[in-house]
Design a protein around this motif. Structure first.
Motif, PDB file in Angstrom:
ATOM      1  N   THR A 179       0.912  -1.212   0.052  1.00 57.50           N
ATOM      2  CA  THR A 179      -0.064  -0.061   0.022  1.00 57.50           C
ATOM      3  C   THR A 179       0.722   1.102   0.160  1.00 57.50           C
ATOM      4  N   VAL A 180       0.978   2.223  -1.002  1.00 55.20           N
ATOM      5  CA  VAL A 180       1.810   2.943  -1.324  1.00 55.20           C
ATOM      6  C   VAL A 180       0.770   4.476  -1.470  1.00 55.20           C
ATOM      7  N   ALA A 181       1.177   5.478  -0.458  1.00 55.78           N
ATOM      8  CA  ALA A 181       0.225   6.545  -0.421  1.00 55.78           C
ATOM      9  C   ALA A 181      -1.122   6.130  -0.616  1.00 55.78           C
ATOM     10  N   GLY A 182      -1.559   5.200   0.134  1.00 58.13           N
ATOM     11  CA  GLY A 182      -2.978   4.760   0.130  1.00 58.13           C
ATOM     12  C   GLY A 182      -3.491   3.903  -0.978  1.00 58.13           C
ATOM     13  N   THR A 183      -2.691   3.708  -1.938  1.00 61.45           N
ATOM     14  CA  THR A 183      -3.036   2.993  -3.182  1.00 61.45           C
ATOM     15  C   THR A 183      -2.276   1.636  -3.304  1.00 61.45           C
ATOM     16  N   ASP A 184      -2.999   0.498  -3.348  1.00 64.55           N
ATOM     17  CA  ASP A 184      -2.457  -0.827  -3.466  1.00 64.55           C
ATOM     18  C   ASP A 184      -1.733  -0.980  -4.866  1.00 64.55           C
ATOM     19  N   VAL A 185      -0.531  -1.605  -4.660  1.00 67.95           N
ATOM     20  CA  VAL A 185       0.286  -1.682  -5.911  1.00 67.95           C
ATOM     21  C   VAL A 185       0.950  -2.871  -5.921  1.00 67.95           C
ATOM     22  N   THR A 186       1.542  -3.159  -6.937  1.00 67.30           N
ATOM     23  CA  THR A 186       2.612  -4.333  -7.083  1.00 67.30           C
ATOM     24  C   THR A 186       3.945  -3.834  -7.641  1.00 67.30           C
ATOM     25  N   CYS A 187       4.864  -3.615  -6.685  1.00 67.56           N
ATOM     26  CA  CYS A 187       6.384  -3.015  -7.313  1.00 67.56           C
ATOM     27  C   CYS A 187       7.133  -4.550  -7.774  1.00 67.56           C
ATOM     28  N   VAL A 188       7.405  -4.520  -9.247  1.00 66.15           N
ATOM     29  CA  VAL A 188       7.968  -5.444 -10.045  1.00 66.15           C
ATOM     30  C   VAL A 188       9.145  -4.992 -10.714  1.00 66.15           C
ATOM     31  N   ASP A 189      10.262  -5.755 -10.916  1.00 70.86           N
ATOM     32  CA  ASP A 189      11.337  -5.486 -11.760  1.00 70.86           C
ATOM     33  C   ASP A 189      11.788  -6.661 -12.375  1.00 70.86           C
ATOM     34  N   ASN A 190      11.492  -6.722 -13.633  1.00 74.45           N
ATOM     35  CA  ASN A 190      11.933  -7.545 -14.377  1.00 74.45           C
ATOM     36  C   ASN A 190      12.736  -7.039 -15.530  1.00 74.45           C
ATOM     37  N   MET A 233      13.031  -3.636 -15.597  1.00 79.19           N
ATOM     38  CA  MET A 233      12.737  -2.187 -15.307  1.00 79.19           C
ATOM     39  C   MET A 233      11.787  -2.145 -14.184  1.00 79.19           C
ATOM     40  N   PRO A 234      12.447  -1.335 -13.257  1.00 73.91           N
ATOM     41  CA  PRO A 234      11.536  -1.074 -12.217  1.00 73.91           C
ATOM     42  C   PRO A 234      10.404  -0.424 -12.289  1.00 73.91           C
ATOM     43  N   THR A 235       9.168  -1.148 -11.990  1.00 76.22           N
ATOM     44  CA  THR A 235       7.680  -0.651 -12.434  1.00 76.22           C
ATOM     45  C   THR A 235       6.718  -0.928 -11.517  1.00 76.22           C
ATOM     46  N   VAL A 281      12.763   6.368 -13.376  1.00 72.61           N
ATOM     47  CA  VAL A 281      12.415   4.994 -12.998  1.00 72.61           C
ATOM     48  C   VAL A 281      11.989   5.383 -11.388  1.00 72.61           C
ATOM     49  N   PRO A 282      11.008   4.645 -10.802  1.00 74.29           N
ATOM     50  CA  PRO A 282      10.477   3.591 -11.453  1.00 74.29           C
ATOM     51  C   PRO A 282       9.432   4.045 -12.570  1.00 74.29           C
ATOM     52  N   LYS A 283       8.798   3.163 -13.592  1.00 77.56           N
ATOM     53  CA  LYS A 283       7.796   3.450 -14.364  1.00 77.56           C
ATOM     54  C   LYS A 283       6.549   3.169 -13.455  1.00 77.56           C
ATOM     55  N   LEU A 284       5.345   4.021 -14.029  1.00 76.98           N
ATOM     56  CA  LEU A 284       4.086   3.609 -13.385  1.00 76.98           C
ATOM     57  C   LEU A 284       3.193   3.267 -14.461  1.00 76.98           C
ATOM     58  N   THR A 285       2.697   1.861 -14.363  1.00 82.32           N
ATOM     59  CA  THR A 285       1.685   1.383 -15.425  1.00 82.32           C
ATOM     60  C   THR A 285       0.307   1.056 -14.717  1.00 82.32           C
ATOM     61  N   SER A 339       2.712   4.007 -26.354  1.00 81.60           N
ATOM     62  CA  SER A 339       2.747   2.469 -26.527  1.00 81.60           C
ATOM     63  C   SER A 339       3.208   1.836 -25.034  1.00 81.60           C
ATOM     64  N   ILE A 340       4.298   1.055 -25.191  1.00 80.71           N
ATOM     65  CA  ILE A 340       4.853   0.362 -23.817  1.00 80.71           C
ATOM     66  C   ILE A 340       6.277   0.137 -24.210  1.00 80.71           C
ATOM     67  N   GLY A 341       7.312   0.466 -23.241  1.00 79.75           N
ATOM     68  CA  GLY A 341       8.735  -0.225 -23.552  1.00 79.75           C
ATOM     69  C   GLY A 341       8.780  -1.664 -23.271  1.00 79.75           C
ATOM     70  N   VAL A 342       9.817  -2.099 -23.984  1.00 78.28           N
ATOM     71  CA  VAL A 342       9.855  -3.802 -23.862  1.00 78.28           C
ATOM     72  C   VAL A 342      10.308  -4.175 -22.375  1.00 78.28           C
ATOM     73  N   LEU A 343      10.986  -3.698 -21.646  1.00 83.35           N
ATOM     74  CA  LEU A 343      11.457  -3.763 -20.443  1.00 83.35           C
ATOM     75  C   LEU A 343      10.346  -3.605 -19.609  1.00 83.35           C
ATOM     76  N   GLY A 344       9.585  -2.471 -19.672  1.00 78.38           N
ATOM     77  CA  GLY A 344       8.394  -2.182 -18.866  1.00 78.38           C
ATOM     78  C   GLY A 344       7.270  -3.267 -19.208  1.00 78.38           C
TER      79      GLY A 344
END
Length: 369
Positions: free
Chosen positions: A182-193, A195-197, A247-251, A275-280
């Motif tokens: 929970t980040v700034a009151g919002t549920d998120v998933t932080c992932v890095d495959n 690209m930190p996203t 970074v991180p990107k937000l999607t 569009s979207i980046g490859v690593l993103g």
């Protein structure tokens, strides 16, 4: 007429981006001097980049610096530099999987790698993170052939396929060690495959996830909210203060509309990606497969097979991604591969504008690694 010395340069489209490719030996070795030169070459800082190669958008204000690899695990080293458009900044804090598609052909064109027959594979070390990739592309008759029938969304026409495969990175897939934060009151998933996203369900921000990028950029309240989330997530992911970085990107994630796995809207970091980046996309694809992550309830995943179709504002990107359990029981990336295309636009000499003696050296974000 006399002026600044020219620099050997190849302008290439890589994936859905466009950038200037250089041999490292053709640029100054000192990063601050190099970056100041690149700003002048790209025409920054200027919203239109009218006096340089840049196209007035982050996707067309990119640089690849290529050299023979310093280690035996790769053939060439690739340093990606994001050049600010209307700011005098050059950042090496991230990779670029789109320009990566052009690195192998560029290396063959410049004689760094010998062509391998009908197809050539080039092992690439991404200097920004130390991660590795292998790019395979056609080289009939010992020359790079950009023609083919591969099509990617966001690029008109077709070209030769460049298959880019990424081995699992050394870092954790979940930088926070959790599938959900929970980040700034919002549920998120932080992932890095690669690209930190930060993955965010669009509905949690009272959005559909199908908005036009221009409308998202015009929403100042959304921009402030995303900035708050990005700063907090950056700290959680071990990236420190990310105020001045890309970074991180937000999607944003929403259910698919056209038969894919998910619909996305990505920010880089405040501009909405067309569009979207490859690593993103690699990070999004892996994140969708994580049990307990925010993407699982949104995505539509087919049973069996690794291929996912990531929908974005101008089409889709197909990516092969598999996730398994690591020794610590946490999810880890197993395989990631994507088909891209790349094309040489011009090869020659670029002439930068003269240096402004009153302008301070360009700030480089992150420092070369």
């Amino acid at each position: 007429m006399t002026g600044p010395a020219g620099v050997r340069c190849m302008l290439m489209r890589g994936g859905t981006s466009k950038g200037a490719y250089f041999l490292a030996d053709d640029l100054p070795a000192e990063p601050a001097v190099r970056d100041a030169l690149l700003l002048r070459i790209m025409g920054s800082p200027d919203p239109r980049q009218i006096d340089g190669l840049g196209g007035g958008h982050p996707l067309t204000s990119k640089v690849a610096v290529v050299s023979p690899s310093a280690g035996p695990e790769a053939d060439v080293d690739y340093l990606f530099l994001q050049v600010g458009v209307d700011t005098a900044e050059v950042s090496d804090r991230q990779n670029c999987g789109n320009l990566l598609a052009g690195v192998g052909p560029f290396a063959v064109e410049r004689g760094l790698v010998e062509p391998g027959g009908r197809d050539t594979s080039v092992r690439i070390r991404m200097v920004n993170t130390g991660d590795l990739a292998r790019a395979t592309f056609p080289t009939p008759d010992g020359r790079v052939d950009p023609t083919g029938d591969a099509e990617i969304s966001g690029v008109p026409g077709s070209a030769a396929a460049v298959v880019v495969e990424f081995p699992p990175g050394a870092g954790p897939l979940l930088p926070t060690g959790r599938a959900r934060d929970t980040v700034a009151g919002t549920d998120v998933t932080c992932v890095d495959n690669g690209m930190p996203t930060v993955l965010i369900p669009a509905e949690s921000l009272k959005l559909t996830g199908y908005e036009d990028p221009a409308d998202l950029e015009a929403d100042r309240d959304l921009a402030a909210r995303l900035h708050e989330i990005r700063l907090a997530a950056g700290e959680l992911m071990g990236l420190g203060d990310v105020t001045g970085t890309t970074v991180p990107k937000l999607t944003l994630l929403a259910p698919p509309r056209h038969g894919g796995a998910v619909t996305t809207r990505t920010f880089i970091p405040v501009r909405a990606h067309t569009s979207i980046g490859v690593l993103g996309a690699a990070s999004v694809a892996a994140g969708l497969r994580i049990d307990g992550g925010v993407g699982a309830p949104v995505a539509v995943l087919s049973e069996g097979g690794d291929r996912l179709r990531i929908e974005h504002p101008t089409g889709f990107l197909d990516i092969e991604s598999s996730v398994g359990a690591g020794p610590d029981g946490l999810p880890t990336a197993r395989r990631t591969a994507v088909v891209r295309t790349a094309r040489k636009i011009f090869d020659g000499t670029v002439f930068p504008r003269a240096a402004d003696p009153a302008r301070p050296p360009a700030p480089t974000s992150g420092g070369q690694r």
